[in-house]
Motif scaffolding. Sequence first.
Motif, PDB file in Angstrom:
ATOM      1  N   ALA A  16       0.855  -1.187   0.000  1.00  0.00           N
ATOM      2  CA  ALA A  16       0.000   0.000   0.000  1.00  0.00           C
ATOM      3  C   ALA A  16       0.887   1.232   0.000  1.00  0.00           C
ATOM      4  CB  ALA A  16      -0.913   0.017   1.222  1.00  0.00           C
ATOM      5  N   SER A  17       0.635   2.141  -0.929  1.00  0.00           N
ATOM      6  CA  SER A  17       1.387   3.399  -1.018  1.00  0.00           C
ATOM      7  C   SER A  17       2.893   3.170  -1.065  1.00  0.00           C
ATOM      8  CB  SER A  17       1.020   4.311   0.157  1.00  0.00           C
ATOM      9  OG  SER A  17      -0.351   4.635   0.135  1.00  0.00           O
ATOM     10  N   GLY A  18       3.294   2.116  -1.743  1.00  0.00           N
ATOM     11  CA  GLY A  18       4.710   1.829  -1.885  1.00  0.00           C
ATOM     12  C   GLY A  18       5.348   1.170  -0.678  1.00  0.00           C
ATOM     13  N   ILE A  19       4.559   0.813   0.318  1.00  0.00           N
ATOM     14  CA  ILE A  19       5.066   0.171   1.537  1.00  0.00           C
ATOM     15  C   ILE A  19       4.582  -1.274   1.578  1.00  0.00           C
ATOM     16  CG2 ILE A  19       5.100   0.250   4.064  1.00  0.00           C
ATOM     17  CD1 ILE A  19       6.439   2.645   2.703  1.00  0.00           C
ATOM     18  N   ARG A  20       5.464  -2.172   1.975  1.00  0.00           N
ATOM     19  CA  ARG A  20       5.105  -3.579   2.165  1.00  0.00           C
ATOM     20  C   ARG A  20       4.851  -3.793   3.664  1.00  0.00           C
ATOM     21  NH1 ARG A  20       8.238  -8.712   2.623  1.00  0.00           N
ATOM     22  NH2 ARG A  20       7.070 -10.367   1.559  1.00  0.00           N
ATOM     23  N   PHE A  21       3.566  -3.819   4.021  1.00  0.00           N
ATOM     24  CA  PHE A  21       3.172  -3.923   5.424  1.00  0.00           C
ATOM     25  C   PHE A  21       3.137  -5.383   5.885  1.00  0.00           C
ATOM     26  CE2 PHE A  21       1.388   0.170   4.204  1.00  0.00           C
ATOM     27  CZ  PHE A  21       1.614   0.956   5.320  1.00  0.00           C
ATOM     28  N   ALA A  22       3.726  -5.644   7.040  1.00  0.00           N
ATOM     29  CA  ALA A  22       3.626  -6.960   7.688  1.00  0.00           C
ATOM     30  C   ALA A  22       2.426  -6.936   8.630  1.00  0.00           C
ATOM     31  CB  ALA A  22       4.897  -7.266   8.463  1.00  0.00           C
ATOM     32  N   TYR A  23       1.632  -8.006   8.592  1.00  0.00           N
ATOM     33  CA  TYR A  23       0.464  -8.052   9.460  1.00  0.00           C
ATOM     34  C   TYR A  23       0.078  -9.498   9.767  1.00  0.00           C
ATOM     35  CZ  TYR A  23      -2.532  -9.369   5.482  1.00  0.00           C
ATOM     36  OH  TYR A  23      -3.103 -10.031   4.418  1.00  0.00           O
ATOM     37  N   ARG A  24      -0.744  -9.653  10.790  1.00  0.00           N
ATOM     38  CA  ARG A  24      -1.364 -10.944  11.112  1.00  0.00           C
ATOM     39  C   ARG A  24      -2.853 -10.695  11.306  1.00  0.00           C
ATOM     40  NH1 ARG A  24       3.391 -12.120  15.451  1.00  0.00           N
ATOM     41  NH2 ARG A  24       5.031 -12.546  13.910  1.00  0.00           N
ATOM     42  N   ARG A  25      -3.644 -11.582  10.726  1.00  0.00           N
ATOM     43  CA  ARG A  25      -5.104 -11.433  10.759  1.00  0.00           C
ATOM     44  C   ARG A  25      -5.701 -12.773  11.137  1.00  0.00           C
ATOM     45  NH1 ARG A  25      -8.518  -8.573   5.822  1.00  0.00           N
ATOM     46  NH2 ARG A  25     -10.499  -8.333   6.959  1.00  0.00           N
ATOM     47  N   PHE A  26      -6.478 -12.815  12.200  1.00  0.00           N
ATOM     48  CA  PHE A  26      -7.011 -14.089  12.678  1.00  0.00           C
ATOM     49  C   PHE A  26      -8.267 -13.825  13.503  1.00  0.00           C
ATOM     50  CE2 PHE A  26      -3.887 -12.425  15.579  1.00  0.00           C
ATOM     51  CZ  PHE A  26      -4.398 -12.638  16.850  1.00  0.00           C
ATOM     52  N   GLY A  27      -8.914 -14.906  13.928  1.00  0.00           N
ATOM     53  CA  GLY A  27     -10.114 -14.776  14.738  1.00  0.00           C
ATOM     54  C   GLY A  27     -11.362 -15.169  13.997  1.00  0.00           C
ATOM     55  N   ASN A  28     -12.486 -14.797  14.558  1.00  0.00           N
ATOM     56  CA  ASN A  28     -13.805 -15.188  14.060  1.00  0.00           C
ATOM     57  C   ASN A  28     -14.371 -14.063  13.188  1.00  0.00           C
ATOM     58  OD1 ASN A  28     -16.418 -15.991  13.647  1.00  0.00           O
ATOM     59  ND2 ASN A  28     -16.934 -16.251  15.804  1.00  0.00           N
ATOM     60  N   PRO A  29     -14.449 -14.270  11.879  1.00  0.00           N
ATOM     61  CA  PRO A  29     -14.953 -13.208  10.992  1.00  0.00           C
ATOM     62  C   PRO A  29     -16.477 -13.094  11.052  1.00  0.00           C
ATOM     63  CG  PRO A  29     -14.402 -15.131   9.699  1.00  0.00           C
ATOM     64  CD  PRO A  29     -14.032 -15.465  11.132  1.00  0.00           C
ATOM     65  N   ASP A  30     -16.999 -12.813  12.234  1.00  0.00           N
ATOM     66  CA  ASP A  30     -18.442 -12.670  12.452  1.00  0.00           C
ATOM     67  C   ASP A  30     -18.919 -11.402  11.751  1.00  0.00           C
ATOM     68  OD1 ASP A  30     -21.007 -12.230  13.402  1.00  0.00           O
ATOM     69  OD2 ASP A  30     -20.546 -12.839  15.448  1.00  0.00           O
ATOM     70  N   ALA A  31     -19.810 -11.572  10.790  1.00  0.00           N
ATOM     71  CA  ALA A  31     -20.271 -10.423  10.005  1.00  0.00           C
ATOM     72  C   ALA A  31     -21.026  -9.405  10.850  1.00  0.00           C
ATOM     73  CB  ALA A  31     -21.150 -10.909   8.857  1.00  0.00           C
ATOM     74  N   SER A  32     -21.490  -9.814  12.034  1.00  0.00           N
ATOM     75  CA  SER A  32     -22.244  -8.889  12.880  1.00  0.00           C
ATOM     76  C   SER A  32     -21.338  -8.012  13.737  1.00  0.00           C
ATOM     77  CB  SER A  32     -23.196  -9.670  13.793  1.00  0.00           C
ATOM     78  OG  SER A  32     -22.478 -10.409  14.769  1.00  0.00           O
ATOM     79  N   ARG A  33     -20.024  -8.307  13.737  1.00  0.00           N
ATOM     80  CA  ARG A  33     -19.082  -7.520  14.528  1.00  0.00           C
ATOM     81  C   ARG A  33     -17.977  -6.976  13.625  1.00  0.00           C
ATOM     82  NH1 ARG A  33     -20.301 -11.567  18.603  1.00  0.00           N
ATOM     83  NH2 ARG A  33     -21.105 -10.528  20.468  1.00  0.00           N
ATOM     84  N   TYR A  34     -17.501  -5.817  13.966  1.00  0.00           N
ATOM     85  CA  TYR A  34     -16.446  -5.186  13.189  1.00  0.00           C
ATOM     86  C   TYR A  34     -15.090  -5.770  13.568  1.00  0.00           C
ATOM     87  CZ  TYR A  34     -19.752  -1.613  11.647  1.00  0.00           C
ATOM     88  OH  TYR A  34     -20.812  -0.963  11.073  1.00  0.00           O
ATOM     89  N   PRO A  35     -14.142  -5.821  12.626  1.00  0.00           N
ATOM     90  CA  PRO A  35     -12.785  -6.232  12.994  1.00  0.00           C
ATOM     91  C   PRO A  35     -12.182  -5.226  13.961  1.00  0.00           C
ATOM     92  CG  PRO A  35     -12.815  -5.350  10.762  1.00  0.00           C
ATOM     93  CD  PRO A  35     -14.247  -5.458  11.205  1.00  0.00           C
ATOM     94  N   ILE A  36     -11.183  -5.683  14.711  1.00  0.00           N
ATOM     95  CA  ILE A  36     -10.505  -4.823  15.663  1.00  0.00           C
ATOM     96  C   ILE A  36      -9.044  -4.730  15.251  1.00  0.00           C
ATOM     97  CG2 ILE A  36     -10.152  -6.740  17.284  1.00  0.00           C
ATOM     98  CD1 ILE A  36     -10.597  -4.703  19.557  1.00  0.00           C
ATOM     99  N   VAL A  37      -8.579  -3.511  15.052  1.00  0.00           N
ATOM    100  CA  VAL A  37      -7.215  -3.260  14.573  1.00  0.00           C
ATOM    101  C   VAL A  37      -6.418  -2.630  15.710  1.00  0.00           C
ATOM    102  CG1 VAL A  37      -5.780  -2.128  12.832  1.00  0.00           C
ATOM    103  CG2 VAL A  37      -8.107  -2.875  12.241  1.00  0.00           C
ATOM    104  N   PHE A  38      -5.249  -3.214  15.996  1.00  0.00           N
ATOM    105  CA  PHE A  38      -4.407  -2.751  17.095  1.00  0.00           C
ATOM    106  C   PHE A  38      -3.291  -1.843  16.578  1.00  0.00           C
ATOM    107  CE2 PHE A  38      -6.557  -6.248  18.998  1.00  0.00           C
ATOM    108  CZ  PHE A  38      -6.550  -6.023  20.371  1.00  0.00           C
ATOM    109  N   PHE A  39      -3.081  -0.723  17.280  1.00  0.00           N
ATOM    110  CA  PHE A  39      -2.034   0.236  16.954  1.00  0.00           C
ATOM    111  C   PHE A  39      -0.982   0.193  18.063  1.00  0.00           C
ATOM    112  CE2 PHE A  39      -5.317   1.318  14.159  1.00  0.00           C
ATOM    113  CZ  PHE A  39      -4.864   2.220  13.197  1.00  0.00           C
ATOM    114  N   GLN A  40       0.261  -0.074  17.689  1.00  0.00           N
ATOM    115  CA  GLN A  40       1.305  -0.438  18.635  1.00  0.00           C
ATOM    116  C   GLN A  40       2.023   0.763  19.251  1.00  0.00           C
ATOM    117  OE1 GLN A  40       2.194  -2.284  20.879  1.00  0.00           O
ATOM    118  NE2 GLN A  40       2.886  -4.143  19.851  1.00  0.00           N
TER     119      GLN A  40
END
Length: 284
Positions: A16-40
């Motif tokens: 994205a925008s010329g940056i190669r971002f490292a990430y991990r994505r896991f958990g229950n993709p329940d459509a009734s709840r929004y994902p939660i993104v952590f800022f370090q």
Amino acid sequence: MADHTHDTAPTQFVEASGIRFAYRRFGNPDASRYPIVFFQHFIGNLDDHDPAISDGFATDREVILFNNTGVASTSGLVPDTIEQMATDAGAFMDALGVTSADLVGHSMGGLVAQQVAIQRPDLVRKLVLVGTGPRGGVGIGEMPAETAALFGVTLPRQEDMWLPVLFAPTETSQKLGREYVERIVARKDRDASPFGEQVFAGQGAAIHTYGTTKDPAYAILKNIKVPVLVVNGTDDIIIATINSYILQQFLPNAELIIYPDANHGVHFQYPDLFVTHTKLFLDR
């Protein structure tokens, strides 16, 4: 990624925008709840997040952890402004196809998460701010030399540096801090990417500018319209606890929790309580 946990979720990459971002994505993709993104926090990476918190949330929603620009296994140079960190974080979320999420920001990550809510309100449904403060807050970016020195120590197990930074000096808090360290070192394929001086310099400059640029009457906080949960310990030595009260007083829609006998890493000290209280906030 529903079958993975904090310790087993693979590290992935997205451009994205010329940056190669490292990430991990896991958990229950329940459509009734929004994902939660952590800022370090300052000089933290993917492996400094607490598995007890990540897995606690992952039972009923998606969890996304990432290294922002220039941190560890993410490419580029660390920006020297919180505003650019927020811009990059928004680009990362766009690249993942996340159109709206709940953000949890700790310390410096809380500064960035606030700025995302200002710059990209479309991306933020609710905001959780832990051990952080407002632009121009009390003492932010003006850390005493003896406190700053805690980040520069070299130890046989480097993760032990977090004990005096994140936990109170009491016997109880230090015991819970050691349990946190054991949790974060348990992952077998921890990210060994080195931190260079550019990480310290870039993040340090960003925090200093954000903290020392005064905002009369904290007027900028009025631009954060979403519900906010502010969390801290009784004696935060990194971003003084008074800043959490300021956030609660000046944000349009905020509530505050202060946990006892706790320092800057209050959520790591009380992970089960933090997950329980935060879910109550997010789910109502």
